[in-house]
Design a protein around this motif. Structure first.
Motif, PDB file in Angstrom:
ATOM      1  N   UNK A 173      12.640  71.462  84.312  1.00 57.15           N
ATOM      2  CA  UNK A 173      11.532  71.252  83.365  1.00 57.15           C
ATOM      3  C   UNK A 173      11.954  70.351  82.213  1.00 57.15           C
ATOM      4  N   UNK A 174      13.119  70.620  81.665  1.00 56.50           N
ATOM      5  CA  UNK A 174      13.600  69.856  80.510  1.00 56.50           C
ATOM      6  C   UNK A 174      13.778  68.385  80.880  1.00 56.50           C
ATOM      7  N   UNK A 175      14.333  68.149  82.067  1.00 60.81           N
ATOM      8  CA  UNK A 175      14.531  66.766  82.505  1.00 60.81           C
ATOM      9  C   UNK A 175      13.194  66.042  82.664  1.00 60.81           C
ATOM     10  N   UNK A 176      12.222  66.740  83.229  1.00 61.18           N
ATOM     11  CA  UNK A 176      10.900  66.131  83.402  1.00 61.18           C
ATOM     12  C   UNK A 176      10.234  65.876  82.057  1.00 61.18           C
ATOM     13  N   UNK A 177      10.406  66.820  81.138  1.00 63.74           N
ATOM     14  CA  UNK A 177       9.801  66.638  79.809  1.00 63.74           C
ATOM     15  C   UNK A 177      10.415  65.444  79.089  1.00 63.74           C
ATOM     16  N   UNK A 178      11.749  65.376  79.122  1.00 61.03           N
ATOM     17  CA  UNK A 178      12.431  64.318  78.373  1.00 61.03           C
ATOM     18  C   UNK A 178      12.233  62.936  78.986  1.00 61.03           C
ATOM     19  N   UNK A 179      11.797  62.903  80.225  1.00 64.48           N
ATOM     20  CA  UNK A 179      11.623  61.608  80.873  1.00 64.48           C
ATOM     21  C   UNK A 179      10.156  61.291  81.154  1.00 64.48           C
ATOM     22  N   UNK A 180       9.505  62.080  81.995  1.00 70.12           N
ATOM     23  CA  UNK A 180       8.132  61.759  82.378  1.00 70.12           C
ATOM     24  C   UNK A 180       7.164  61.978  81.212  1.00 70.12           C
ATOM     25  N   UNK A 181       7.194  63.168  80.617  1.00 69.78           N
ATOM     26  CA  UNK A 181       6.262  63.429  79.517  1.00 69.78           C
ATOM     27  C   UNK A 181       6.514  62.462  78.363  1.00 69.78           C
ATOM     28  N   UNK A 182       7.769  62.205  78.072  1.00 73.61           N
ATOM     29  CA  UNK A 182       8.114  61.309  76.973  1.00 73.61           C
ATOM     30  C   UNK A 182       7.743  59.852  77.254  1.00 73.61           C
ATOM     31  N   UNK A 183       7.565  59.522  78.528  1.00 70.76           N
ATOM     32  CA  UNK A 183       7.258  58.136  78.897  1.00 70.76           C
ATOM     33  C   UNK A 183       5.770  57.812  78.784  1.00 70.76           C
ATOM     34  N   UNK A 184       4.958  58.839  78.548  1.00 73.93           N
ATOM     35  CA  UNK A 184       3.509  58.599  78.469  1.00 73.93           C
ATOM     36  C   UNK A 184       3.159  57.712  77.282  1.00 73.93           C
ATOM     37  N   UNK A 185       2.109  56.962  77.476  1.00 74.77           N
ATOM     38  CA  UNK A 185       1.598  56.111  76.402  1.00 74.77           C
ATOM     39  C   UNK A 185       0.814  56.984  75.428  1.00 74.77           C
ATOM     40  N   UNK A 186       1.432  57.285  74.294  1.00 82.37           N
ATOM     41  CA  UNK A 186       0.828  58.219  73.348  1.00 82.37           C
ATOM     42  C   UNK A 186      -0.368  57.631  72.617  1.00 82.37           C
ATOM     43  N   UNK A 187      -0.574  56.331  72.762  1.00 82.40           N
ATOM     44  CA  UNK A 187      -1.770  55.740  72.147  1.00 82.40           C
ATOM     45  C   UNK A 187      -2.994  56.038  73.001  1.00 82.40           C
ATOM     46  N   UNK A 188      -2.756  56.416  74.269  1.00 83.57           N
ATOM     47  CA  UNK A 188      -3.866  56.718  75.178  1.00 83.57           C
ATOM     48  C   UNK A 188      -3.947  58.196  75.551  1.00 83.57           C
ATOM     49  N   UNK A 189      -2.867  58.942  75.284  1.00 85.18           N
ATOM     50  CA  UNK A 189      -2.856  60.353  75.666  1.00 85.18           C
ATOM     51  C   UNK A 189      -2.390  61.238  74.508  1.00 85.18           C
ATOM     52  N   UNK A 190      -3.159  62.291  74.264  1.00 87.70           N
ATOM     53  CA  UNK A 190      -2.727  63.345  73.349  1.00 87.70           C
ATOM     54  C   UNK A 190      -1.920  64.320  74.174  1.00 87.70           C
ATOM     55  N   UNK A 191      -0.622  64.409  73.890  1.00 87.37           N
ATOM     56  CA  UNK A 191       0.260  65.243  74.705  1.00 87.37           C
ATOM     57  C   UNK A 191       0.508  66.595  74.051  1.00 87.37           C
ATOM     58  N   UNK A 192       0.300  67.644  74.841  1.00 91.75           N
ATOM     59  CA  UNK A 192       0.623  68.989  74.391  1.00 91.75           C
ATOM     60  C   UNK A 192       1.671  69.563  75.340  1.00 91.75           C
ATOM     61  N   UNK A 193       2.705  70.175  74.786  1.00 97.03           N
ATOM     62  CA  UNK A 193       3.767  70.793  75.592  1.00 97.03           C
ATOM     63  C   UNK A 193       3.558  72.302  75.547  1.00 97.03           C
ATOM     64  N   UNK A 194       3.451  72.934  76.703  1.00 97.73           N
ATOM     65  CA  UNK A 194       3.211  74.377  76.760  1.00 97.73           C
ATOM     66  C   UNK A 194       4.328  75.066  77.544  1.00 97.73           C
ATOM     67  N   UNK A 195       5.032  75.977  76.897  1.00 97.94           N
ATOM     68  CA  UNK A 195       6.088  76.763  77.533  1.00 97.94           C
ATOM     69  C   UNK A 195       5.432  78.043  78.060  1.00 97.94           C
ATOM     70  N   UNK A 196       5.240  78.100  79.371  1.00 98.92           N
ATOM     71  CA  UNK A 196       4.504  79.232  79.952  1.00 98.92           C
ATOM     72  C   UNK A 196       5.296  80.530  79.920  1.00 98.92           C
ATOM     73  N   UNK A 197       6.607  80.436  79.766  1.00 98.13           N
ATOM     74  CA  UNK A 197       7.394  81.657  79.650  1.00 98.13           C
ATOM     75  C   UNK A 197       7.141  82.331  78.306  1.00 98.13           C
ATOM     76  N   UNK A 198       6.854  81.509  77.294  1.00 99.57           N
ATOM     77  CA  UNK A 198       6.602  82.039  75.945  1.00 99.57           C
ATOM     78  C   UNK A 198       5.115  82.206  75.657  1.00 99.57           C
ATOM     79  N   UNK A 199       4.304  81.511  76.439  1.00106.25           N
ATOM     80  CA  UNK A 199       2.852  81.609  76.227  1.00106.25           C
ATOM     81  C   UNK A 199       2.194  82.043  77.535  1.00106.25           C
ATOM     82  N   UNK A 200       2.490  83.269  77.910  1.00101.10           N
ATOM     83  CA  UNK A 200       1.984  83.773  79.190  1.00101.10           C
ATOM     84  C   UNK A 200       0.463  83.834  79.226  1.00101.10           C
ATOM     85  N   UNK A 201      -0.153  83.873  78.058  1.00102.37           N
ATOM     86  CA  UNK A 201      -1.617  83.905  78.012  1.00102.37           C
ATOM     87  C   UNK A 201      -2.234  82.593  78.460  1.00102.37           C
TER      88      UNK A 201
END
Lengths: 78, 78
Positions: A15-43
């Motif tokens: 997960x961390x590798x994907x976050x640091x690479x794929x999620x971080x590579x998104x064009x933030x001028x076109x996408x509002x990025x939210x990171x959700x840790x499902x282990x901590x936010x089971x709801x």
């Protein structure tokens, strides 16, 4: 208007590798990025499942689920 | 300097969806994106395999492979 991007993860190394690479590579001028840790936010597991997420890490772009490599199945996080 | 991003696919529907969403969402000011159709460029299958790609669609970001959903195994493209 920026589209919504939600990156669901569970803190695993895959997960961390994907976050640091794929999620971080998104064009933030076109996408509002939210990171959700499902282990901590089971709801929010049900919300991820409703979007079609079956495993983490996953990126939901404008409502469409994309599974990135494989860290853990969603069932393991419930 | 822009990092290299290579999106490998095989023309399948899963591939097209990933290309139109994930690959298109990349920040092009930070990544030089190349799209490679392995069905049409079989001479590049070995290059993809060397980068760790096991299935398509896959995105190799700065040398790291990320498999996005699952369209076809790389072996089926050789």
């Amino acid at each position: 208007m920026a589209k919504k991007a939600v990156f669901y993860h569970a803190g695993c190394s895959v997960c961390v590798e994907a976050e640091q690479n794929v999620a971080e590579a998104l064009d933030r001028s076109r996408f509002d990025l939210e990171i959700v840790h499902l282990g901590e936010q089971k709801n929010r597991v049900d919300e991820a499942a409703a979007a079609g997420v079956k495993s983490v890490p996953a990126l939901v772009l404008d409502g469409l689920p994309f599974h990135i490599n494989f860290g853990a199945g969603l069932d393991a996080l419930k």
